[in-house]
Design an enzyme around this catalytic site. Structure first.
Site, PDB file in Angstrom:
ATOM      1  N   ALA A   1       0.545  -1.390   0.254  1.00  0.00           N
ATOM      2  CA  ALA A   1       0.392   0.339  -0.013  1.00  0.00           C
ATOM      3  C   ALA A   1       0.834   1.842  -0.363  1.00  0.00           C
ATOM      4  CB  ALA A   1      -1.120  -0.195   1.390  1.00  0.00           C
ATOM      5  N   TYR A   2       2.239   1.139   0.830  1.00  0.00           N
ATOM      6  CA  TYR A   2       3.259   2.259   0.330  1.00  0.00           C
ATOM      7  C   TYR A   2       3.515   2.706  -0.272  1.00  0.00           C
ATOM      8  CZ  TYR A   2       6.409   5.115   2.837  1.00  0.00           C
ATOM      9  OH  TYR A   2       7.796   5.866   2.596  1.00  0.00           O
ATOM     10  N   ALA A   3       4.266   1.599  -1.219  1.00  0.00           N
ATOM     11  CA  ALA A   3       5.135   1.583  -2.826  1.00  0.00           C
ATOM     12  C   ALA A   3       3.517   1.814  -3.717  1.00  0.00           C
ATOM     13  CB  ALA A   3       5.548   0.774  -2.670  1.00  0.00           C
TER      14      ALA A   3
END
Ligand code: NDP
Length: 267
Positions: free
Chosen positions: A169-171
């Site tokens: 999700a961060y990426a």
């Protein structure tokens, strides 16, 4: 015939942020705090935000000691409350003056194998790191465009440059921010507003400590592909932000600057 060279702005004046007001989200700790510190040292006034009042109070106290007079203010604000962001910008501009520099620094991470990430997990990360960044940027940019000047800086990540496991999700959020930088730079340039990203490598903060804790293999892998062989300091991002916000970077827009000890090009 001898060519007359136009006068260049004096060094270091060209990198000075004297007279500028910067809004830095998540400026009470970590990278955001050092962006504020470097900007204050460069002559700017800063408004820092975050969800917790205590670190903001402490940060403003330290910033007041490091600058020359009253140069730092805080507003308690959660960037995920998107309906609050127009009001936040309005309040800051009414109280402290026009925002010249916006640094979208506030961000959250979560380390989990992709198949264990729930929809709620995914939404929470993207909501903070992407959706809120768009809403706050729009609120500031409307005013900057009308004034025909402004510098917007997004804090991206190596996770937008290459595949790092367990941060799906961060990426996704940081990759989307990189895309947003290019679109906004192309739309805003005609009105004097520049939009850039800084992509930090591994920087010593609470976030990276959590990501690395109990995971010596991850730490070793990060160091193996960092030619400088060490984590960066939050101030390394701070000085890059000063540069991108300054007159010295007046022809830079739509760029993503890695500040990573060579991590993005390491083998
Ligand atoms: P920290 O976790 O140390 O600090 C994050 C800051 O953001 C805190 O001050 C926090 O304050 C604030 N924040 C978090 N959520 C919100 C919210 N919803 N609204 C307002 N403020 C919020 O992280 P870092 O300093 O390490 O990271 C800063 C940025 O740099 C992030 O965007 C991160 O993704 C990026 N980055 C960091 C790297 C690193 O190695 N450290 C590498 C690559 C990118 P509070 O909790 O009080 O709200």
């Amino acid at each position: 015939m001898e060519q007359v060279q136009p006068q260049l702005p004096a060094y270091p004046t060209v990198f000075s942020l004297q007279g500028k007001l910067a809004l830095i989200t998540g400026g009470g700790s970590g990278i955001g705090f050092d962006i504020a510190r470097c900007m204050v040292q460069s002559g700017a006034r800063v408004v820092i935000t975050g969800r917790r009042e205590q670190p903001l109070q402490e940060a403003v106290r330290i910033l007041a000691d490091s600058g020359s007079g009253e140069q730092a203010y805080y507003v308690v604000n959660d960037v995920t409350e998107r309906q609050s962001l127009n009001g936040l910008v309005e309040t800051i501009e009414t109280t402290y003056g026009p925002i010249d520099i916006l640094v979208n620094n506030a961000g959250v991470n979560m380390k989990k194998p992709a198949l264990e990430v729930t929809d709620d997990d995914f939404d929470r990360i993207v909501h903070t790191n992407l959706n809120s960044v768009f809403s706050l940027t729009r609120a500031c940019a409307q005013r900057m465009m009308a004034r025909k000047q402004g510098s917007i800086i997004m804090i991206s990540s190596m996770a937008a440059y290459y595949g790092i496991d367990r941060v799906v999700a961060y990426a996704a959020s940081k990759s989307a921010v990189e895309g947003m930088v290019k679109v906004l730079a192309s739309e805003f340039s005609g009105n004097g507003v520049r939009v850039n990203a800084i992509a930090p490598g591994f920087i010593e903060t609470a976030m990276s400590k959590t990501a690395m804790s109990g995971d010596p293999d991850r730490f070793a892998r990060a160091m193996r592909r960092t030619p400088m062989g060490a984590f960066g300091k939050p101030e390394d991002i701070g000085w890059a932000a000063v540069f991108l916000a300054s007159e010295g970077a007046k022809y830079i827009t739509g760029a993503s600057l890695p500040v990573d000890g060579g991590n993005s090009i390491g083998f």
